[in-house]
Motif scaffolding. Structure first.
Motif, PDB file in Angstrom:
ATOM      1  N   THR A  64     -19.288  -5.205  -1.133  1.00  0.00           N
ATOM      2  CA  THR A  64     -19.801  -3.984  -0.511  1.00  0.00           C
ATOM      3  C   THR A  64     -19.180  -2.748  -1.147  1.00  0.00           C
ATOM      4  OG1 THR A  64     -20.183  -5.122   1.578  1.00  0.00           O
ATOM      5  CG2 THR A  64     -20.060  -2.725   1.663  1.00  0.00           C
ATOM      6  N   TYR A  65     -17.884  -2.753  -1.352  1.00  0.00           N
ATOM      7  CA  TYR A  65     -17.191  -1.600  -1.921  1.00  0.00           C
ATOM      8  C   TYR A  65     -16.931  -1.771  -3.414  1.00  0.00           C
ATOM      9  CZ  TYR A  65     -16.566   0.176   2.768  1.00  0.00           C
ATOM     10  OH  TYR A  65     -16.792   0.660   4.019  1.00  0.00           O
ATOM     11  N   CYS A  66     -16.525  -2.959  -3.801  1.00  0.00           N
ATOM     12  CA  CYS A  66     -16.289  -3.292  -5.209  1.00  0.00           C
ATOM     13  C   CYS A  66     -16.809  -4.708  -5.418  1.00  0.00           C
ATOM     14  CB  CYS A  66     -14.797  -3.236  -5.538  1.00  0.00           C
ATOM     15  SG  CYS A  66     -14.072  -1.595  -5.298  1.00  0.00           S
ATOM     16  N   PRO A  67     -17.227  -5.049  -6.637  1.00  0.00           N
ATOM     17  CA  PRO A  67     -17.853  -6.357  -6.865  1.00  0.00           C
ATOM     18  C   PRO A  67     -16.999  -7.561  -6.447  1.00  0.00           C
ATOM     19  CG  PRO A  67     -18.123  -4.948  -8.779  1.00  0.00           C
ATOM     20  CD  PRO A  67     -17.210  -4.228  -7.840  1.00  0.00           C
ATOM     21  N   ASP A  68     -15.697  -7.494  -6.628  1.00  0.00           N
ATOM     22  CA  ASP A  68     -14.858  -8.662  -6.377  1.00  0.00           C
ATOM     23  C   ASP A  68     -13.875  -8.476  -5.224  1.00  0.00           C
ATOM     24  OD1 ASP A  68     -16.090  -9.950  -8.507  1.00  0.00           O
ATOM     25  OD2 ASP A  68     -14.653  -9.165  -9.952  1.00  0.00           O
ATOM     26  N   THR A  69     -14.236  -7.636  -4.253  1.00  0.00           N
ATOM     27  CA  THR A  69     -13.348  -7.414  -3.120  1.00  0.00           C
ATOM     28  C   THR A  69     -14.120  -7.459  -1.807  1.00  0.00           C
ATOM     29  OG1 THR A  69     -13.580  -5.014  -3.083  1.00  0.00           O
ATOM     30  CG2 THR A  69     -11.813  -5.901  -4.461  1.00  0.00           C
ATOM     31  N   ALA A  70     -13.374  -7.669  -0.727  1.00  0.00           N
ATOM     32  CA  ALA A  70     -13.932  -7.589   0.621  1.00  0.00           C
ATOM     33  C   ALA A  70     -13.015  -6.701   1.446  1.00  0.00           C
ATOM     34  CB  ALA A  70     -14.012  -8.969   1.263  1.00  0.00           C
ATOM     35  N   VAL A  71     -13.581  -6.101   2.458  1.00  0.00           N
ATOM     36  CA  VAL A  71     -12.808  -5.272   3.377  1.00  0.00           C
ATOM     37  C   VAL A  71     -12.152  -6.178   4.413  1.00  0.00           C
ATOM     38  CG1 VAL A  71     -12.936  -3.466   5.139  1.00  0.00           C
ATOM     39  CG2 VAL A  71     -14.299  -3.277   3.055  1.00  0.00           C
ATOM     40  N   ILE A  72     -10.862  -5.950   4.638  1.00  0.00           N
ATOM     41  CA  ILE A  72     -10.152  -6.633   5.717  1.00  0.00           C
ATOM     42  C   ILE A  72      -9.809  -5.595   6.781  1.00  0.00           C
ATOM     43  CG2 ILE A  72      -9.228  -8.603   4.441  1.00  0.00           C
ATOM     44  CD1 ILE A  72      -6.671  -7.005   3.932  1.00  0.00           C
ATOM     45  N   VAL A  73      -9.841  -6.030   8.033  1.00  0.00           N
ATOM     46  CA  VAL A  73      -9.513  -5.143   9.144  1.00  0.00           C
ATOM     47  C   VAL A  73      -8.422  -5.811   9.963  1.00  0.00           C
ATOM     48  CG1 VAL A  73     -10.384  -3.927  11.172  1.00  0.00           C
ATOM     49  CG2 VAL A  73     -11.905  -4.309   9.221  1.00  0.00           C
ATOM     50  N   LYS A  74      -7.339  -5.071  10.177  1.00  0.00           N
ATOM     51  CA  LYS A  74      -6.222  -5.579  10.978  1.00  0.00           C
ATOM     52  C   LYS A  74      -5.673  -4.428  11.810  1.00  0.00           C
ATOM     53  CE  LYS A  74      -2.297  -8.515  11.080  1.00  0.00           C
ATOM     54  NZ  LYS A  74      -2.604  -9.363  12.182  1.00  0.00           N
ATOM     55  N   ASP A  75      -5.597  -4.657  13.116  1.00  0.00           N
ATOM     56  CA  ASP A  75      -5.069  -3.651  14.043  1.00  0.00           C
ATOM     57  C   ASP A  75      -5.760  -2.294  13.882  1.00  0.00           C
ATOM     58  OD1 ASP A  75      -3.255  -5.546  15.048  1.00  0.00           O
ATOM     59  OD2 ASP A  75      -1.790  -5.049  13.493  1.00  0.00           O
ATOM     60  N   GLY A  76      -7.055  -2.316  13.580  1.00  0.00           N
ATOM     61  CA  GLY A  76      -7.827  -1.086  13.461  1.00  0.00           C
ATOM     62  C   GLY A  76      -7.737  -0.401  12.111  1.00  0.00           C
ATOM     63  N   PHE A  77      -6.995  -0.970  11.176  1.00  0.00           N
ATOM     64  CA  PHE A  77      -6.857  -0.379   9.847  1.00  0.00           C
ATOM     65  C   PHE A  77      -7.567  -1.253   8.817  1.00  0.00           C
ATOM     66  CE2 PHE A  77      -3.319   1.377  12.221  1.00  0.00           C
ATOM     67  CZ  PHE A  77      -3.448   2.723  11.932  1.00  0.00           C
ATOM     68  N   MET A  78      -8.030  -0.616   7.738  1.00  0.00           N
ATOM     69  CA  MET A  78      -8.819  -1.303   6.717  1.00  0.00           C
ATOM     70  C   MET A  78      -8.078  -1.369   5.398  1.00  0.00           C
ATOM     71  SD  MET A  78     -12.311   0.724   7.612  1.00  0.00           S
ATOM     72  CE  MET A  78     -13.573  -0.467   7.224  1.00  0.00           C
ATOM     73  N   LEU A  83     -11.162 -11.951  -4.755  1.00  0.00           N
ATOM     74  CA  LEU A  83     -11.797 -13.273  -4.705  1.00  0.00           C
ATOM     75  C   LEU A  83     -10.804 -14.434  -4.640  1.00  0.00           C
ATOM     76  CD1 LEU A  83     -14.736 -12.763  -7.208  1.00  0.00           C
ATOM     77  CD2 LEU A  83     -14.898 -13.125  -4.743  1.00  0.00           C
ATOM     78  N   GLN A  84      -9.544 -14.171  -4.910  1.00  0.00           N
ATOM     79  CA  GLN A  84      -8.521 -15.203  -4.786  1.00  0.00           C
ATOM     80  C   GLN A  84      -7.843 -15.131  -3.421  1.00  0.00           C
ATOM     81  OE1 GLN A  84      -8.734 -13.297  -7.837  1.00  0.00           O
ATOM     82  NE2 GLN A  84     -10.029 -15.017  -8.426  1.00  0.00           N
ATOM     83  N   GLY A  85      -8.279 -14.181  -2.585  1.00  0.00           N
ATOM     84  CA  GLY A  85      -7.675 -14.007  -1.269  1.00  0.00           C
ATOM     85  C   GLY A  85      -6.404 -13.178  -1.303  1.00  0.00           C
ATOM     86  N   VAL A  86      -6.141 -12.547  -2.439  1.00  0.00           N
ATOM     87  CA  VAL A  86      -4.944 -11.729  -2.606  1.00  0.00           C
ATOM     88  C   VAL A  86      -5.235 -10.319  -2.094  1.00  0.00           C
ATOM     89  CG1 VAL A  86      -3.356 -10.729  -4.319  1.00  0.00           C
ATOM     90  CG2 VAL A  86      -4.198 -13.071  -4.599  1.00  0.00           C
ATOM     91  N   ILE A  87      -4.284  -9.746  -1.364  1.00  0.00           N
ATOM     92  CA  ILE A  87      -4.459  -8.382  -0.860  1.00  0.00           C
ATOM     93  C   ILE A  87      -4.406  -7.401  -2.022  1.00  0.00           C
ATOM     94  CG2 ILE A  87      -3.446  -6.567   0.566  1.00  0.00           C
ATOM     95  CD1 ILE A  87      -2.459  -8.754   2.455  1.00  0.00           C
ATOM     96  N   VAL A  88      -5.475  -6.634  -2.176  1.00  0.00           N
ATOM     97  CA  VAL A  88      -5.571  -5.594  -3.195  1.00  0.00           C
ATOM     98  C   VAL A  88      -5.033  -4.284  -2.626  1.00  0.00           C
ATOM     99  CG1 VAL A  88      -7.207  -4.248  -4.593  1.00  0.00           C
ATOM    100  CG2 VAL A  88      -7.547  -6.709  -4.293  1.00  0.00           C
ATOM    101  N   SER A  89      -5.349  -4.040  -1.372  1.00  0.00           N
ATOM    102  CA  SER A  89      -4.898  -2.840  -0.676  1.00  0.00           C
ATOM    103  C   SER A  89      -4.581  -3.234   0.765  1.00  0.00           C
ATOM    104  CB  SER A  89      -6.000  -1.773  -0.714  1.00  0.00           C
ATOM    105  OG  SER A  89      -5.624  -0.654   0.041  1.00  0.00           O
ATOM    106  N   GLU A  90      -3.352  -3.016   1.175  1.00  0.00           N
ATOM    107  CA  GLU A  90      -2.938  -3.351   2.540  1.00  0.00           C
ATOM    108  C   GLU A  90      -3.830  -2.638   3.556  1.00  0.00           C
ATOM    109  OE1 GLU A  90      -0.592  -5.415   3.731  1.00  0.00           O
ATOM    110  OE2 GLU A  90       0.137  -6.015   1.755  1.00  0.00           O
ATOM    111  N   PRO A  91      -4.083  -3.245   4.705  1.00  0.00           N
ATOM    112  CA  PRO A  91      -4.855  -2.555   5.746  1.00  0.00           C
ATOM    113  C   PRO A  91      -4.051  -1.395   6.326  1.00  0.00           C
ATOM    114  CG  PRO A  91      -4.436  -4.864   6.353  1.00  0.00           C
ATOM    115  CD  PRO A  91      -3.764  -4.606   5.059  1.00  0.00           C
ATOM    116  N   GLN A  92      -4.274  -0.210   5.780  1.00  0.00           N
ATOM    117  CA  GLN A  92      -3.523   0.981   6.164  1.00  0.00           C
ATOM    118  C   GLN A  92      -4.408   2.203   6.337  1.00  0.00           C
ATOM    119  OE1 GLN A  92      -1.035   2.522   2.939  1.00  0.00           O
ATOM    120  NE2 GLN A  92      -2.078   1.107   1.535  1.00  0.00           N
ATOM    121  N   TYR A  93      -5.708   2.034   6.106  1.00  0.00           N
ATOM    122  CA  TYR A  93      -6.617   3.175   6.136  1.00  0.00           C
ATOM    123  C   TYR A  93      -7.469   3.153   7.400  1.00  0.00           C
ATOM    124  CZ  TYR A  93      -5.164   3.256   1.313  1.00  0.00           C
ATOM    125  OH  TYR A  93      -4.403   3.287   0.164  1.00  0.00           O
ATOM    126  N   GLU A  94      -7.673   4.336   7.968  1.00  0.00           N
ATOM    127  CA  GLU A  94      -8.505   4.468   9.161  1.00  0.00           C
ATOM    128  C   GLU A  94      -9.975   4.252   8.824  1.00  0.00           C
ATOM    129  OE1 GLU A  94      -7.409   8.452  10.303  1.00  0.00           O
ATOM    130  OE2 GLU A  94      -5.302   7.869  10.206  1.00  0.00           O
TER     131      GLU A  94
END
Length: 143
Positions: A64-78, A83-94
């Motif tokens: 949706t945002y980049c070809p090889d990434t998915a958005v994760i949501v934790k405690d209201g942060f994104m 594709l390997q399940g590795v965190i690219v960006s910690e859920p820290q954004y509103e």
């Protein structure tokens, strides 16, 4: 009686198959299976090996945002995972906002009520220090 049982079984199988195909419309990498545990979402592979631990409130479609990434949501942060399940960006954004009007495929972020941009590698290309970012401004940003 046997005919009724067979017809009922075939009907149930057709309905269950239709529901399964409707539920699988998400853009999930091949061989990944979305799982829920204690109300949290994650992924396992076809062998049952955990790829993404079930610790997220939600894991949204890949690509949706980049070809090889998915958005994760934790405690209201994104944040983002790859594709390997590795965190690219910690859920820290509103908020994460994608638009073809943003340069270089950047994703607009909101953090502590300020706006900036990250790239598909999760790097903050523009620190979130702006109260507002508009299309006219983003068209003039150069890398």
């Amino acid at each position: 009686m046997k005919k009724i049982y067979i017809v009922a079984l075939l009907t149930f199988t057709a309905i269950a198959g239709a529901q399964e195909s409707e539920a699988n419309t998400e853009n999930i990498p091949q061989g990944w299976i979305k799982v829920q545990k204690n109300g949290f979402t994650g992924f396992i592979d076809e062998t049952g090996q955990e790829i993404v631990p079930a610790v997220y409130d939600d894991v949204r479609d890949f690509g949706t945002y980049c070809p090889d990434t998915a958005v994760i949501v934790k405690d209201g942060f994104m944040g983002l995972i790859d594709l390997q399940g590795v965190i690219v960006s910690e859920p820290q954004y509103e908020t994460l906002i994608q638009s073809n009007k943003f340069p270089n495929g950047w994703i607009m972020i909101q953090k502590d009520s300020f706006y900036g941009f990250i790239d598909c590698n999760g790097q903050e290309t523009v620190k979130p220090v702006y109260e507002e970012i508009g299309a006219a401004i983003t068209n003039n940003i150069k890398q």
